[in-house]
Design a protein around this motif. Structure first.
Motif, PDB file in Angstrom:
ATOM      1  N   GLY A  24      38.151  35.331  57.550  1.00 36.19           N
ATOM      2  CA  GLY A  24      39.509  34.833  57.702  1.00 36.19           C
ATOM      3  C   GLY A  24      40.514  35.624  56.884  1.00 36.19           C
ATOM      4  N   SER A  25      41.755  35.598  57.338  1.00 34.68           N
ATOM      5  CA  SER A  25      42.812  36.298  56.607  1.00 34.68           C
ATOM      6  C   SER A  25      43.211  35.467  55.383  1.00 34.68           C
ATOM      7  N   TRP A  26      43.749  36.126  54.395  1.00 37.90           N
ATOM      8  CA  TRP A  26      44.191  35.473  53.169  1.00 37.90           C
ATOM      9  C   TRP A  26      45.702  35.523  53.089  1.00 37.90           C
ATOM     10  N   ASP A  27      46.290  34.479  52.527  1.00 38.06           N
ATOM     11  CA  ASP A  27      47.732  34.517  52.307  1.00 38.06           C
ATOM     12  C   ASP A  27      48.009  35.285  51.011  1.00 38.06           C
ATOM     13  N   GLN A  28      49.274  35.586  50.783  1.00 33.51           N
ATOM     14  CA  GLN A  28      49.656  36.420  49.633  1.00 33.51           C
ATOM     15  C   GLN A  28      49.268  35.766  48.306  1.00 33.51           C
ATOM     16  N   ALA A  29      49.352  34.458  48.202  1.00 32.57           N
ATOM     17  CA  ALA A  29      48.998  33.767  46.948  1.00 32.57           C
ATOM     18  C   ALA A  29      47.520  33.953  46.630  1.00 32.57           C
ATOM     19  N   ARG A  30      46.674  33.847  47.635  1.00 35.09           N
ATOM     20  CA  ARG A  30      45.233  34.019  47.405  1.00 35.09           C
ATOM     21  C   ARG A  30      44.910  35.456  47.044  1.00 35.09           C
ATOM     22  N   ILE A  31      45.573  36.409  47.694  1.00 36.48           N
ATOM     23  CA  ILE A  31      45.366  37.830  47.381  1.00 36.48           C
ATOM     24  C   ILE A  31      45.763  38.109  45.936  1.00 36.48           C
ATOM     25  N   LYS A  32      46.919  37.615  45.516  1.00 34.65           N
ATOM     26  CA  LYS A  32      47.388  37.837  44.137  1.00 34.65           C
ATOM     27  C   LYS A  32      46.435  37.192  43.122  1.00 34.65           C
ATOM     28  N   ALA A  33      45.936  36.003  43.435  1.00 33.12           N
ATOM     29  CA  ALA A  33      44.987  35.336  42.534  1.00 33.12           C
ATOM     30  C   ALA A  33      43.712  36.163  42.391  1.00 33.12           C
ATOM     31  N   GLU A  34      43.204  36.709  43.487  1.00 31.49           N
ATOM     32  CA  GLU A  34      41.995  37.545  43.432  1.00 31.49           C
ATOM     33  C   GLU A  34      42.267  38.830  42.659  1.00 31.49           C
ATOM     34  N   GLN A  35      43.438  39.418  42.826  1.00 32.16           N
ATOM     35  CA  GLN A  35      43.780  40.638  42.091  1.00 32.16           C
ATOM     36  C   GLN A  35      43.851  40.359  40.587  1.00 32.16           C
ATOM     37  N   ARG A  36      44.378  39.201  40.199  1.00 33.80           N
ATOM     38  CA  ARG A  36      44.413  38.829  38.775  1.00 33.80           C
ATOM     39  C   ARG A  36      42.997  38.607  38.234  1.00 33.80           C
TER      40      ARG A  36
END
Length: 153
Positions: free
Chosen positions: A91-103
């Motif tokens: 599934g695709s991720w929204d920007q908030a989830r992407i930023k959380a994973e990057q952190r």
């Protein structure tokens, strides 16, 4: 939409300039896996093999990568899992989830690489008039061996 549902692993010393779609190039020498994006956009996807990035499993025939491949910086933003040479759309991720994973990823790298490397302790000189000390199997310098196990597992 994923176009390449199956990948063929190819172990290479260095990655070629032109990537063949559907081929998973594995360079153990450089600790990296490279492939053309499975969505078919043709973009190069690089997954470094490190204790804080991807892990590769090779069973003699097929390859799996963990975790999933999220191409958030590519225009396609494809997301998939590579398991036993197969490609499974995720599934695709929204920007908030992407930023959380990057952190989380940044914190994991900082924690891992901030640890000082433990070197084996130098052995004391053994004199000929005393018997050498014996050590039990598995009681070697645990710090270095533990890091090596984490690196390869």
């Amino acid at each position: 939409m994923i176009q390449h549902l199956q990948l063929t692993p190819r172990f290479v010393k260095g990655v070629p300039r032109e990537l063949e779609p559907g081929v998973l190039y594995v360079s153990m020498e450089y600790g990296t896996v490279v492939h053309s994006c499975c969505c078919g956009c043709g973009q190069e996807v690089v997954t470094p093999l490190t204790p804080t990035d991807w892990k590769l499993t090779f069973d003699g025939e097929s390859i799996s990568l963990h975790p999933s491949v999220g191409n958030w910086n590519l225009p396609c933003r494809s997301h998939y899992v590579i398991r036993n040479n197969g490609v499974i759309e995720a599934g695709s991720w929204d920007q908030a989830r992407i930023k959380a994973e990057q952190r989380r990823d940044k914190a994991a790298k900082a924690a891992f690489y901030a640890q000082p490397a433990e070197l084996p302790k130098p052995r004391a000189a053994i004199s000929t008039d005393t018997a050498p000390a014996t050590t039990k199997p598995g009681h070697a310098d645990k710090g270095l061996w533990a890091k090596l196990r984490r690196w390869f597992c």
